[in-house]
Design a protein around this motif. Structure first.
Motif, PDB file in Angstrom:
ATOM      1  N   VAL A 120      41.840  30.033  43.557  1.00 51.48           N
ATOM      2  CA  VAL A 120      42.801  30.032  42.454  1.00 51.48           C
ATOM      3  C   VAL A 120      42.921  31.457  41.922  1.00 51.48           C
ATOM      4  CG1 VAL A 120      43.399  29.069  40.213  1.00 51.48           C
ATOM      5  CG2 VAL A 120      42.192  27.650  41.886  1.00 51.48           C
ATOM      6  N   TRP A 121      44.032  32.091  42.201  1.00 50.42           N
ATOM      7  CA  TRP A 121      44.303  33.463  41.779  1.00 50.42           C
ATOM      8  C   TRP A 121      45.054  33.452  40.446  1.00 50.42           C
ATOM      9  CZ3 TRP A 121      42.578  37.484  44.803  1.00 50.42           C
ATOM     10  CH2 TRP A 121      42.253  37.197  46.135  1.00 50.42           C
ATOM     11  N   THR A 122      44.697  34.360  39.554  1.00 46.31           N
ATOM     12  CA  THR A 122      45.449  34.608  38.329  1.00 46.31           C
ATOM     13  C   THR A 122      46.459  35.706  38.632  1.00 46.31           C
ATOM     14  OG1 THR A 122      43.589  34.011  36.926  1.00 46.31           O
ATOM     15  CG2 THR A 122      45.304  35.382  35.923  1.00 46.31           C
ATOM     16  N   VAL A 123      47.724  35.482  38.293  1.00 38.18           N
ATOM     17  CA  VAL A 123      48.781  36.466  38.554  1.00 38.18           C
ATOM     18  C   VAL A 123      48.785  37.466  37.397  1.00 38.18           C
ATOM     19  CG1 VAL A 123      51.245  36.820  38.919  1.00 38.18           C
ATOM     20  CG2 VAL A 123      50.127  34.756  39.813  1.00 38.18           C
ATOM     21  N   ASP A 124      48.348  38.703  37.693  1.00 38.50           N
ATOM     22  CA  ASP A 124      48.306  39.765  36.684  1.00 38.50           C
ATOM     23  C   ASP A 124      49.641  40.501  36.588  1.00 38.50           C
ATOM     24  OD1 ASP A 124      45.556  39.207  36.234  1.00 38.50           O
ATOM     25  OD2 ASP A 124      44.984  40.557  37.858  1.00 38.50           O
ATOM     26  N   VAL A 125      50.288  40.731  37.733  1.00 32.51           N
ATOM     27  CA  VAL A 125      51.599  41.392  37.786  1.00 32.51           C
ATOM     28  C   VAL A 125      52.479  40.549  38.696  1.00 32.51           C
ATOM     29  CG1 VAL A 125      52.877  43.446  38.506  1.00 32.51           C
ATOM     30  CG2 VAL A 125      50.643  43.701  37.416  1.00 32.51           C
ATOM     31  N   ASN A 126      53.674  40.206  38.206  1.00 31.38           N
ATOM     32  CA  ASN A 126      54.588  39.353  38.951  1.00 31.38           C
ATOM     33  C   ASN A 126      55.943  40.031  39.024  1.00 31.38           C
ATOM     34  OD1 ASN A 126      56.146  37.333  40.050  1.00 31.38           O
ATOM     35  ND2 ASN A 126      55.819  35.874  38.399  1.00 31.38           N
ATOM     36  N   LYS A 127      56.136  40.839  40.059  1.00 31.82           N
ATOM     37  CA  LYS A 127      57.418  41.503  40.282  1.00 31.82           C
ATOM     38  C   LYS A 127      57.931  41.119  41.662  1.00 31.82           C
ATOM     39  CE  LYS A 127      56.430  45.412  37.306  1.00 31.82           C
ATOM     40  NZ  LYS A 127      56.267  46.857  37.224  1.00 31.82           N
ATOM     41  N   VAL A 135      40.844  36.951  41.142  1.00 34.25           N
ATOM     42  CA  VAL A 135      40.060  35.723  41.239  1.00 34.25           C
ATOM     43  C   VAL A 135      38.646  36.053  40.761  1.00 34.25           C
ATOM     44  CG1 VAL A 135      39.339  36.047  43.653  1.00 34.25           C
ATOM     45  CG2 VAL A 135      39.543  33.749  42.719  1.00 34.25           C
ATOM     46  N   TYR A 136      37.962  35.058  40.208  1.00 30.29           N
ATOM     47  CA  TYR A 136      36.650  35.265  39.601  1.00 30.29           C
ATOM     48  C   TYR A 136      35.623  34.345  40.244  1.00 30.29           C
ATOM     49  CZ  TYR A 136      39.520  37.653  36.205  1.00 30.29           C
ATOM     50  OH  TYR A 136      40.413  38.519  35.627  1.00 30.29           O
ATOM     51  N   SER A 152      25.857  30.766  31.489  1.00 27.70           N
ATOM     52  CA  SER A 152      24.650  31.407  30.968  1.00 27.70           C
ATOM     53  C   SER A 152      23.546  31.496  32.009  1.00 27.70           C
ATOM     54  CB  SER A 152      24.137  30.640  29.738  1.00 27.70           C
ATOM     55  OG  SER A 152      23.711  29.339  30.128  1.00 27.70           O
ATOM     56  N   SER A 153      23.652  30.755  33.105  1.00 30.40           N
ATOM     57  CA  SER A 153      22.604  30.786  34.121  1.00 30.40           C
ATOM     58  C   SER A 153      22.820  31.889  35.148  1.00 30.40           C
ATOM     59  CB  SER A 153      22.519  29.430  34.820  1.00 30.40           C
ATOM     60  OG  SER A 153      23.696  29.207  35.566  1.00 30.40           O
ATOM     61  N   ASN A 154      23.837  32.713  34.983  1.00 30.24           N
ATOM     62  CA  ASN A 154      24.139  33.767  35.941  1.00 30.24           C
ATOM     63  C   ASN A 154      23.810  35.139  35.380  1.00 30.24           C
ATOM     64  OD1 ASN A 154      25.446  32.063  37.982  1.00 30.24           O
ATOM     65  ND2 ASN A 154      26.916  31.680  36.348  1.00 30.24           N
ATOM     66  N   ASP A 155      23.264  35.997  36.252  1.00 28.44           N
ATOM     67  CA  ASP A 155      22.987  37.375  35.847  1.00 28.44           C
ATOM     68  C   ASP A 155      24.261  38.210  35.835  1.00 28.44           C
ATOM     69  OD1 ASP A 155      20.259  36.920  35.559  1.00 28.44           O
ATOM     70  OD2 ASP A 155      19.876  37.361  37.677  1.00 28.44           O
ATOM     71  N   PHE A 156      25.231  37.851  36.683  1.00 24.05           N
ATOM     72  CA  PHE A 156      26.499  38.571  36.707  1.00 24.05           C
ATOM     73  C   PHE A 156      27.588  37.673  37.269  1.00 24.05           C
ATOM     74  CE2 PHE A 156      24.420  39.500  40.726  1.00 24.05           C
ATOM     75  CZ  PHE A 156      25.428  39.371  41.656  1.00 24.05           C
ATOM     76  N   HIS A 157      28.827  38.107  37.079  1.00 29.08           N
ATOM     77  CA  HIS A 157      29.999  37.428  37.623  1.00 29.08           C
ATOM     78  C   HIS A 157      30.740  38.399  38.518  1.00 29.08           C
ATOM     79  CE1 HIS A 157      29.004  34.849  34.239  1.00 29.08           C
ATOM     80  NE2 HIS A 157      29.621  33.900  34.898  1.00 29.08           N
ATOM     81  N   LEU A 158      31.645  37.891  39.310  1.00 26.30           N
ATOM     82  CA  LEU A 158      32.413  38.708  40.236  1.00 26.30           C
ATOM     83  C   LEU A 158      33.894  38.625  39.920  1.00 26.30           C
ATOM     84  CD1 LEU A 158      30.655  37.517  43.525  1.00 26.30           C
ATOM     85  CD2 LEU A 158      30.222  39.635  42.263  1.00 26.30           C
ATOM     86  N   LYS A 159      34.584  39.716  40.204  1.00 30.34           N
ATOM     87  CA  LYS A 159      36.041  39.749  40.075  1.00 30.34           C
ATOM     88  C   LYS A 159      36.596  40.448  41.307  1.00 30.34           C
ATOM     89  CE  LYS A 159      39.921  41.475  37.346  1.00 30.34           C
ATOM     90  NZ  LYS A 159      40.349  42.296  36.210  1.00 30.34           N
TER      91      LYS A 159
END
Length: 167
Positions: A120-127, A135-136, A152-159
């Protein structure tokens, strides 16, 4: 008076037709060949700082086209991507969008289940000729980690952010 009512009726009908068409314009606008001109990936640490571990140019391509049989809200796609380690991945499945044109979903690319296998991608720019999608994920991986409901159980997240330009 009859002319006014007639004109208002025609205008109302035309506006309803135009509004209905807006719902499905975004998937149709995505048709064609796209180049992944930029791919960036980060780790988002617990303190809010980020660590970028990928910054690539010319990372692959994506073709989006009408599925067979044709569908009003679905597209078929072929996504080819090479990461910073030189590993290549290729997805070929169905693509669909939300009504607001703010999300793009790649259906069942991570497994065969109808649930929890979409990217599931978030559309940041739509041209018209440029798209930027993000995506996260969690430290266990992008998309659907088993502990995704307890951040809270994660040391980090990804983007992961890709920039697409029409070829």
């Amino acid at each position: 008076m009859k002319k006014l009512i007639y004109c208002c009726s025609i205008l109302s009908l035309l506006s309803m037709i135009a509004c209905k068409g807006d719902k499905f314009k975004f998937p149709d606008r995505l048709d064609g060949s796209w180049k992944i001109v930029k791919s960036e990936r980060w780790a988002i640490l617990a303190d809010g700082t980020t660590d970028q571990f990928e910054d690539l140019s010319d990372a692959g391509s994506m073709q989006i086209y009408e599925p067979s049989p044709p569908a009003e809200t679905l597209k078929e796609f072929l996504f080819t991507y090479t990461n910073f380690q030189g590993d290549q991945v290729q997805f070929n499945s169905l693509l669909y969008t939300d009504v607001a044109s703010s999300r793009v979903m790649m259906s069942q690319v991570l497994c065969n289940s109808p649930f929890e296998c979409d990217i599931v991608w978030t559309v940041d720019v739509n041209k018209k000729n440029k798209q930027v999608w993000s995506v996260y994920g969690t430290e266990a991986g992008f998309f659907y980690a088993g502990n995704r409901y307890d951040a809270s159980s994660n040391d980090f997240h990804l983007k992961w952010t890709i920039t697409l330009e029409r070829e």
